[in-house]
Enzyme design. Structure first.
Site, PDB file in Angstrom:
ATOM      1  N   SER A   1       0.772  -1.208   0.052  1.00 42.64           N
ATOM      2  CA  SER A   1      -0.128  -0.302   0.077  1.00 42.64           C
ATOM      3  C   SER A   1       0.781   1.117  -0.038  1.00 42.64           C
ATOM      4  O   SER A   1       1.721   1.474  -0.951  1.00 42.64           O
ATOM      5  CB  SER A   1      -1.108  -0.142   1.258  1.00 42.64           C
ATOM      6  OG  SER A   1      -2.042   0.836   1.100  1.00 42.64           O
TER       7      SER A   1
ATOM      8  N   HIS B   1      -8.015  -5.032  -2.093  1.00 41.37           N
ATOM      9  CA  HIS B   1      -6.748  -4.599  -1.472  1.00 41.37           C
ATOM     10  C   HIS B   1      -6.351  -5.826  -0.696  1.00 41.37           C
ATOM     11  O   HIS B   1      -5.072  -5.873  -0.576  1.00 41.37           O
ATOM     12  CB  HIS B   1      -7.029  -3.396  -0.810  1.00 41.37           C
ATOM     13  CG  HIS B   1      -5.701  -2.424  -0.446  1.00 41.37           C
ATOM     14  ND1 HIS B   1      -4.815  -2.309  -1.201  1.00 41.37           N
ATOM     15  CD2 HIS B   1      -5.064  -2.156   0.730  1.00 41.37           C
ATOM     16  CE1 HIS B   1      -3.828  -1.649  -0.627  1.00 41.37           C
ATOM     17  NE2 HIS B   1      -4.025  -1.673   0.684  1.00 41.37           N
TER      18      HIS B   1
END
Length: 256
Positions: free
Chosen positions: A118, A231
């Protein structure tokens, strides 16, 4: 270095305090108890503050495959000094973390690797560009590559970004450019692996495509693993992909 309780009988954990731009910053170190020397892995977390913080179980997952792993908490976290500014000055915490890792007795300094998840993806790319002759491979998983795009696609993060960056992307575009590693990939020498879920709602798939395009434009060695996911992968998928990426780090990495 201070010992930290480890749930794994063959992995030692330590909290390490080190200096970064004069700040006393902390991070978690995991090292196997067997053998003499291992590849070193700099693990760069995502998020900010308590969101995306370093997890013991995740670090052990990497270390148990035969890596010495160092995961900086970043400045201002877990008792460390200073404040995060989301990939600007605090990327020095990653740079100095790599030097900590390189100098550990159990680390093979000829085999240093960087992993970023991320927001940590941007940190990993900056680190690989800053130390092109030290790093042997880079993995960016669900990684941010363009901070301007992050501001545009994440309405829920705009308040935080305005606070840490000092304003909006429209008022201070240069501050977001300064946090965008796409401009630095020309300095990267190590092979890069991009892992991304094509339905990622936290860090849009466009980040991966822009990074891929930049690496291609600069004729870098890279590989892409794109998945039908978001994600955060399922535990089973996450475990398998982690296993595979660690194998990739130690392979000849000449694919792309």
């Amino acid at each position: 270095m201070q010992r930290y309780p480890s749930p794994h009988p063959e992995i030692q954990l330590f909290v390490v305090t080190y200096l970064s731009q004069g700040y006393r910053v902390k991070g978690l170190l995991a090292q196997p108890t067997w053998g003499k020397r291992f590849p070193g892995l700099l693990y760069l977390r995502g998020g900010i503050k308590q969101v995306g913080k370093v997890r013991v179980a995740r670090i052990i997952q990497f270390a148990s495959r035969g890596f010495v792993v160092f995961a900086p908490y970043y400045r201002g976290n877990e008792g460390g000094e200073g404040n995060e500014d989301f990939c600007k000055e605090d990327r020095n915490d990653a740079y100095e973390g790599l030097i900590v890792l390189q100098n550990l007795a159990k680390v093979n300094s000829e085999s240093l690797h960087v992993f970023g998840f991320s927001r940590g993806g941007a940190m990993a790319l900056f680190t690989a560009a800053h130390y092109p002759n030290l790093i042997k491979s880079v993995v960016v998983w669900g990684g941010v590559s363009d901070m301007k795009l992050t501001y545009e696609e994440r309405n829920d993060l705009r308040k935080m970004l305005k606070r840490v960056v000092g304003g909006s992307v429209y008022k201070f575009p240069e501050r977001y450019e300064a946090r965008t590693p796409l401009h630095d990939v020309l300095n990267i020498k190590a092979p890069v692996l991009i892992i991304h879920g094509i339905y990622d709602q936290n860090v849009g798939f466009e980040h991966a495509k822009r990074l891929e395009e930049a690496l291609k434009d600069h004729q870098k060695i890279y590989e892409t693993w794109y998945y039908e996911g978001d994600h955060h992968f399922s535990l089973r998928k996450k475990r398998q992909v982690t296993h595979d990426l660690l194998d990739w780090m130690l392979s000849d990495k000449k694919r792309g």
